[in-house]
Write a protein that holds these residues in place. Sequence first.
Motif, PDB file in Angstrom:
ATOM      1  N   GLU A 107       0.825  -1.209   0.000  1.00  0.00           N
ATOM      2  CA  GLU A 107       0.000   0.000   0.000  1.00  0.00           C
ATOM      3  C   GLU A 107       0.860   1.260   0.000  1.00  0.00           C
ATOM      4  O   GLU A 107       0.552   2.247  -0.676  1.00  0.00           O
ATOM      5  CB  GLU A 107      -0.917  -0.002   1.231  1.00  0.00           C
ATOM      6  CG  GLU A 107      -1.818   1.217   1.364  1.00  0.00           C
ATOM      7  CD  GLU A 107      -2.984   1.233   0.387  1.00  0.00           C
ATOM      8  OE1 GLU A 107      -3.583   2.311   0.207  1.00  0.00           O
ATOM      9  OE2 GLU A 107      -3.296   0.176  -0.189  1.00  0.00           O
ATOM     10  N   MET A 113      -9.061   4.458  -5.244  1.00  0.00           N
ATOM     11  CA  MET A 113      -9.094   3.387  -4.266  1.00  0.00           C
ATOM     12  C   MET A 113      -7.841   3.396  -3.397  1.00  0.00           C
ATOM     13  O   MET A 113      -7.821   2.807  -2.311  1.00  0.00           O
ATOM     14  CB  MET A 113      -9.225   2.039  -4.988  1.00  0.00           C
ATOM     15  CG  MET A 113      -9.504   0.851  -4.084  1.00  0.00           C
ATOM     16  SD  MET A 113      -9.706  -0.707  -5.008  1.00  0.00           S
ATOM     17  CE  MET A 113     -11.286  -0.428  -5.806  1.00  0.00           C
ATOM     18  N   THR A 114      -6.784   4.073  -3.854  1.00  0.00           N
ATOM     19  CA  THR A 114      -5.503   4.043  -3.141  1.00  0.00           C
ATOM     20  C   THR A 114      -5.158   5.378  -2.477  1.00  0.00           C
ATOM     21  O   THR A 114      -4.019   5.581  -2.079  1.00  0.00           O
ATOM     22  CB  THR A 114      -4.378   3.650  -4.110  1.00  0.00           C
ATOM     23  OG1 THR A 114      -4.301   4.613  -5.175  1.00  0.00           O
ATOM     24  CG2 THR A 114      -4.621   2.276  -4.698  1.00  0.00           C
ATOM     25  N   ASP A 133      -9.695  -3.368  -2.752  1.00  0.00           N
ATOM     26  CA  ASP A 133      -9.153  -2.342  -1.855  1.00  0.00           C
ATOM     27  C   ASP A 133      -8.508  -3.008  -0.636  1.00  0.00           C
ATOM     28  O   ASP A 133      -9.182  -3.674   0.151  1.00  0.00           O
ATOM     29  CB  ASP A 133     -10.288  -1.411  -1.413  1.00  0.00           C
ATOM     30  CG  ASP A 133      -9.811  -0.261  -0.535  1.00  0.00           C
ATOM     31  OD1 ASP A 133      -8.607  -0.214  -0.199  1.00  0.00           O
ATOM     32  OD2 ASP A 133     -10.651   0.580  -0.185  1.00  0.00           O
TER      33      ASP A 133
END
Length: 272
Positions: free
Chosen positions: A31, A74-75, A259
């Motif tokens: 992430e 989404m990030t 996600d």
Amino acid sequence: MANMMDYLDWRGDLTFTASGFNEVDNLLFAELVYTSFDGIVTGQSEAEAVTLAEASAVFWEQNSREEILARVSMTKAAPFVLEKMAKTERFRDVKLWGYVNDISEEEQSQFAVMCAGLPDGSIYVSFRGTDNTITGWREDFNMGYLSETPGQLKAVSYVEQMLGDGSCPVRIGGHSKGGNLAVYAAAFCEKAVKERISAVYNYDGPGLDRTVLEKDGYREICERTRTFVPQSSVVGMLLGHEEAYTIVHSTQVGIMQHDLYSWEVMRNRFVY
């Protein structure tokens, strides 16, 4: 339901000496690389590295929370993961270097990657998945009919360039397309580097073309590859996989399970 941010609350005070590297740590690095480190993490060797805490401080001097929260992505949570990791005993002194963010419309390639030096003496190479650029999405579609893409070739070149002269253990991983790049780079890098790779982590990333799966390079790395997908995975089921995979519980539904924020954790592992 707990996620990787809760993990930082629970276990962020534990050093890697007290509790070794685990699959949730790996998820955090997958992430983390979605953060834009342009002009912050610039060194091409560990000697030029900045600590994760230093990188976080500079990032938040240059960016506002309101602007990041307004993004449609989404990030977009990645900078907040960075901020929280930087406040923990476990991650604040991790060294970051070798950040590359290369978008080529001509090659239809969106490529981003970074190295992290862990306190246990190992190096983690984290490849970024697809961002919000049109080029990134075009590259994803190209994966459906090309046996190799410019991004995959760049991944091999990066690993060989950054790790070719060292001797320490290496882990390679990524989320989505980043997981695909991690597997490809590990499979087709030079032998001296491949022998140092202890594990490859693919987080809901697409597989590879069947012709690639039949090559010796892939076979050599297959048993060291760990693939994780949510219970209703879409992206992670694309193309071919020969490695075993683990099903992680996501609190989302459908494509939103892609996600990483939605992946449930318990202590130092996922909820399967």
